[in-house]
Structures are given as C-alpha cells and as structure tokens.
Design a protein around this motif. Structure first.
Motif, PDB file in Angstrom:
ATOM      1  N   THR A   1      -6.010   9.616  -1.177  1.00  0.00           N
ATOM      2  CA  THR A   1      -6.931   8.548  -0.822  1.00  0.00           C
ATOM      3  C   THR A   1      -8.369   8.934  -1.113  1.00  0.00           C
ATOM      4  O   THR A   1      -8.706  10.119  -1.133  1.00  0.00           O
ATOM      5  CB  THR A   1      -6.798   8.171   0.668  1.00  0.00           C
ATOM      6  N   ALA A   2      -9.171   7.931  -1.340  1.00  0.00           N
ATOM      7  CA  ALA A   2     -10.613   8.153  -1.475  1.00  0.00           C
ATOM      8  C   ALA A   2     -11.267   8.173  -0.102  1.00  0.00           C
ATOM      9  O   ALA A   2     -12.408   8.586   0.040  1.00  0.00           O
ATOM     10  CB  ALA A   2     -11.229   7.054  -2.330  1.00  0.00           C
ATOM     11  N   TYR A   3     -10.513   7.731   0.903  1.00  0.00           N
ATOM     12  CA  TYR A   3     -11.051   7.619   2.257  1.00  0.00           C
ATOM     13  C   TYR A   3     -10.256   8.531   3.187  1.00  0.00           C
ATOM     14  O   TYR A   3      -9.230   8.141   3.714  1.00  0.00           O
ATOM     15  CB  TYR A   3     -10.962   6.172   2.749  1.00  0.00           C
ATOM     16  N   GLY A   4     -10.740   9.744   3.379  1.00  0.00           N
ATOM     17  CA  GLY A   4     -10.017  10.727   4.165  1.00  0.00           C
ATOM     18  C   GLY A   4     -10.368  10.715   5.634  1.00  0.00           C
ATOM     19  O   GLY A   4     -10.425  11.767   6.254  1.00  0.00           O
ATOM     20  N   ASP A   5     -10.590   9.526   6.203  1.00  0.00           N
ATOM     21  CA  ASP A   5     -10.959   9.457   7.614  1.00  0.00           C
ATOM     22  C   ASP A   5      -9.767   9.818   8.506  1.00  0.00           C
ATOM     23  O   ASP A   5      -8.617   9.829   8.073  1.00  0.00           O
ATOM     24  CB  ASP A   5     -11.495   8.064   7.962  1.00  0.00           C
ATOM     25  N   ALA A   6     -10.057  10.096   9.756  1.00  0.00           N
ATOM     26  CA  ALA A   6      -9.040  10.555  10.709  1.00  0.00           C
ATOM     27  C   ALA A   6      -7.939   9.517  10.915  1.00  0.00           C
ATOM     28  O   ALA A   6      -6.764   9.865  11.017  1.00  0.00           O
ATOM     29  CB  ALA A   6      -9.696  10.917  12.037  1.00  0.00           C
ATOM     30  N   ASP A   7      -8.306   8.235  10.962  1.00  0.00           N
ATOM     31  CA  ASP A   7      -7.311   7.186  11.168  1.00  0.00           C
ATOM     32  C   ASP A   7      -6.317   7.144  10.010  1.00  0.00           C
ATOM     33  O   ASP A   7      -5.106   7.063  10.225  1.00  0.00           O
ATOM     34  CB  ASP A   7      -7.990   5.827  11.335  1.00  0.00           C
ATOM     35  N   THR A   8      -6.817   7.228   8.784  1.00  0.00           N
ATOM     36  CA  THR A   8      -5.941   7.215   7.613  1.00  0.00           C
ATOM     37  C   THR A   8      -5.031   8.433   7.623  1.00  0.00           C
ATOM     38  O   THR A   8      -3.826   8.327   7.370  1.00  0.00           O
ATOM     39  CB  THR A   8      -6.772   7.190   6.308  1.00  0.00           C
ATOM     40  N   GLN A   9      -5.590   9.589   7.953  1.00  0.00           N
ATOM     41  CA  GLN A   9      -4.777  10.802   8.005  1.00  0.00           C
ATOM     42  C   GLN A   9      -3.705  10.687   9.093  1.00  0.00           C
ATOM     43  O   GLN A   9      -2.550  11.033   8.850  1.00  0.00           O
ATOM     44  CB  GLN A   9      -5.651  12.027   8.260  1.00  0.00           C
ATOM     45  N   ASP A  10      -4.073  10.184  10.251  1.00  0.00           N
ATOM     46  CA  ASP A  10      -3.104  10.024  11.337  1.00  0.00           C
ATOM     47  C   ASP A  10      -1.973   9.084  10.931  1.00  0.00           C
ATOM     48  O   ASP A  10      -0.797   9.369  11.183  1.00  0.00           O
ATOM     49  CB  ASP A  10      -3.789   9.493  12.603  1.00  0.00           C
ATOM     50  N   ARG A  11      -2.324   7.979  10.290  1.00  0.00           N
ATOM     51  CA  ARG A  11      -1.307   7.012   9.871  1.00  0.00           C
ATOM     52  C   ARG A  11      -0.381   7.603   8.807  1.00  0.00           C
ATOM     53  O   ARG A  11       0.830   7.377   8.845  1.00  0.00           O
ATOM     54  CB  ARG A  11      -1.975   5.735   9.357  1.00  0.00           C
ATOM     55  N   ALA A  12      -0.945   8.359   7.885  1.00  0.00           N
ATOM     56  CA  ALA A  12      -0.130   8.978   6.840  1.00  0.00           C
ATOM     57  C   ALA A  12       0.826  10.011   7.429  1.00  0.00           C
ATOM     58  O   ALA A  12       2.020  10.019   7.116  1.00  0.00           O
ATOM     59  CB  ALA A  12      -1.021   9.626   5.785  1.00  0.00           C
TER      60      ALA A  12
ATOM     61  N   THR B   1      -7.645  14.090  -0.555  1.00  0.00           N
ATOM     62  CA  THR B   1      -8.732  13.150  -0.796  1.00  0.00           C
ATOM     63  C   THR B   1      -9.223  13.284  -2.231  1.00  0.00           C
ATOM     64  O   THR B   1      -9.142  14.356  -2.832  1.00  0.00           O
ATOM     65  CB  THR B   1      -9.904  13.378   0.182  1.00  0.00           C
ATOM     66  N   LYS B   2      -9.692  12.163  -2.753  1.00  0.00           N
ATOM     67  CA  LYS B   2     -10.266  12.155  -4.101  1.00  0.00           C
ATOM     68  C   LYS B   2     -11.715  12.584  -4.002  1.00  0.00           C
ATOM     69  O   LYS B   2     -12.385  12.250  -3.039  1.00  0.00           O
ATOM     70  CB  LYS B   2     -10.181  10.744  -4.699  1.00  0.00           C
ATOM     71  N   PRO B   3     -12.248  13.320  -4.963  1.00  0.00           N
ATOM     72  CA  PRO B   3     -11.534  13.826  -6.130  1.00  0.00           C
ATOM     73  C   PRO B   3     -10.530  14.905  -5.721  1.00  0.00           C
ATOM     74  O   PRO B   3     -10.778  15.700  -4.823  1.00  0.00           O
ATOM     75  CB  PRO B   3     -12.634  14.402  -7.015  1.00  0.00           C
ATOM     76  N   ILE B   4      -9.406  14.891  -6.386  1.00  0.00           N
ATOM     77  CA  ILE B   4      -8.298  15.780  -6.045  1.00  0.00           C
ATOM     78  C   ILE B   4      -8.629  17.215  -6.417  1.00  0.00           C
ATOM     79  O   ILE B   4      -9.151  17.486  -7.502  1.00  0.00           O
ATOM     80  CB  ILE B   4      -7.020  15.332  -6.780  1.00  0.00           C
ATOM     81  N   ASP B   5      -8.302  18.118  -5.514  1.00  0.00           N
ATOM     82  CA  ASP B   5      -8.410  19.552  -5.777  1.00  0.00           C
ATOM     83  C   ASP B   5      -7.147  19.953  -6.547  1.00  0.00           C
ATOM     84  O   ASP B   5      -6.111  20.241  -5.957  1.00  0.00           O
ATOM     85  CB  ASP B   5      -8.529  20.320  -4.459  1.00  0.00           C
ATOM     86  N   PHE B   6      -7.231  19.939  -7.871  1.00  0.00           N
ATOM     87  CA  PHE B   6      -6.050  20.183  -8.692  1.00  0.00           C
ATOM     88  C   PHE B   6      -5.541  21.612  -8.583  1.00  0.00           C
ATOM     89  O   PHE B   6      -4.354  21.856  -8.767  1.00  0.00           O
ATOM     90  CB  PHE B   6      -6.290  19.780 -10.144  1.00  0.00           C
ATOM     91  N   ALA B   7      -6.389  22.553  -8.262  1.00  0.00           N
ATOM     92  CA  ALA B   7      -5.923  23.933  -8.070  1.00  0.00           C
ATOM     93  C   ALA B   7      -4.989  23.993  -6.864  1.00  0.00           C
ATOM     94  O   ALA B   7      -3.921  24.616  -6.920  1.00  0.00           O
ATOM     95  CB  ALA B   7      -7.101  24.877  -7.890  1.00  0.00           C
ATOM     96  N   ALA B   8      -5.373  23.343  -5.771  1.00  0.00           N
ATOM     97  CA  ALA B   8      -4.527  23.319  -4.579  1.00  0.00           C
ATOM     98  C   ALA B   8      -3.241  22.542  -4.854  1.00  0.00           C
ATOM     99  O   ALA B   8      -2.150  22.965  -4.450  1.00  0.00           O
ATOM    100  CB  ALA B   8      -5.283  22.702  -3.407  1.00  0.00           C
ATOM    101  N   LEU B   9      -3.354  21.423  -5.556  1.00  0.00           N
ATOM    102  CA  LEU B   9      -2.172  20.635  -5.881  1.00  0.00           C
ATOM    103  C   LEU B   9      -1.238  21.413  -6.787  1.00  0.00           C
ATOM    104  O   LEU B   9      -0.024  21.379  -6.618  1.00  0.00           O
ATOM    105  CB  LEU B   9      -2.572  19.313  -6.535  1.00  0.00           C
TER     106      LEU B   9
ATOM    107  N   SER C   1       0.838  -1.204   0.000  1.00  0.00           N
ATOM    108  CA  SER C   1       0.000   0.000   0.000  1.00  0.00           C
ATOM    109  C   SER C   1       0.872   1.252   0.000  1.00  0.00           C
ATOM    110  O   SER C   1       2.084   1.190   0.242  1.00  0.00           O
ATOM    111  CB  SER C   1      -0.906   0.013   1.239  1.00  0.00           C
ATOM    112  N   GLY C   2       0.231   2.376  -0.224  1.00  0.00           N
ATOM    113  CA  GLY C   2       0.937   3.643  -0.145  1.00  0.00           C
ATOM    114  C   GLY C   2       1.474   3.916   1.250  1.00  0.00           C
ATOM    115  O   GLY C   2       2.537   4.509   1.411  1.00  0.00           O
TER     116      GLY C   2
END
Length: 129
Positions: free
Chosen positions: A88-99, A109-117, A67-68
């Motif tokens: 990720t498509a799943y921007g939950d708190a646990d995933t964010q904490d682990r990342a 999170t998907k869909p990606i905000d390409f302007a911010a990116l 995985s990523g």
C-alpha cells in the motif's frame, strides 16, 4: 516446476518494475512471476494454480472494484498454505491492522524496499525446493 509468485496490482507499470527488479532471478528460472491487474483476475489465477508451486501472493490494497483487503480472505480461503503480503501507499495503523486481521503475512509500503522483499522471496523459494 519453478516456484510461482503472483503479483496483483491494477497499475500496468508494476509488472515492468517487478520484472526489472527481479530480472536476474527470473532469467535464472529461480522462480516465475505472474501478474494480475485486478483482484477478480487474481482469484481466477489462484484457483487455476491448484496444487502448483504458488509460494507467495503480493497484492496492492487500493484497486478499483474489489480491493486487496477484500481479496485477502478469499485468497486465503482458496490457498491457506500460501502467504499473502499486502502492498500500500498508505501504511497507516488502521490499514495495517485490517491487513493483519485479514490474514496478511506482512504489509509493505510504497515505495517498496526491494532488498527486503528479495530476502522474503528467497526464504519462500528455499522452503519450496
């Protein structure tokens, strides 16, 4: 040499999407994008880049095999100077904490905000020049 951005995602349409979103910058040779379809392929490209102008790694989290989140500490060990942004498509708190605990610079999170990116990439390109 142009600054290099590595995009890691197992979905084939991601490359087309990124090339379309950043077509002006790519045509103007503002930076180069390479694409890896797996974490293992990404590790090979990161190692191969050596001291090249790799300025950013964008990685999906959910991929078959490694995985990523598994890729993250390995990529950081090879190139601690290169920020990694997880997607990720799943921007939950646990995933964010682990990342973030694994050393990610940010979590998109998907869909990606390409302007911010685009703004994030522009900052990295300016720092590299």
């Amino acid at each position: 040499m142009n600054p290099l951005i590595l995009v890691v995602d197992d979905e084939a349409d991601v490359e087309l999407l990124f090339r379309q979103q950043f077509r002006r910058e790519l045509r103007a040779h503002r930076f180069t994008m390479e694409f890896a379809r797996s974490a293992a392929e990404a590790l090979g490209r990161i190692e191969k880049a050596g001291d090249a102008t790799l300025i950013l790694i964008l990685s999906d989290i959910n991929m078959p095999g490694m995985s990523g989140l598994d890729l993250l500490p390995k990529a950081r060990a090879i190139r601690p100077d290169v920020p990694v942004i997880m997607i990720t498509a799943y921007g939950d708190a646990d995933t964010q904490d682990r990342a973030m605990a694994g050393g990610a610079e940010a979590l998109l999170t998907k869909p990606i905000d390409f302007a911010a990116l685009r703004g994030e990439i522009e900052t990295r390109v300016e720092q590299a020049l």
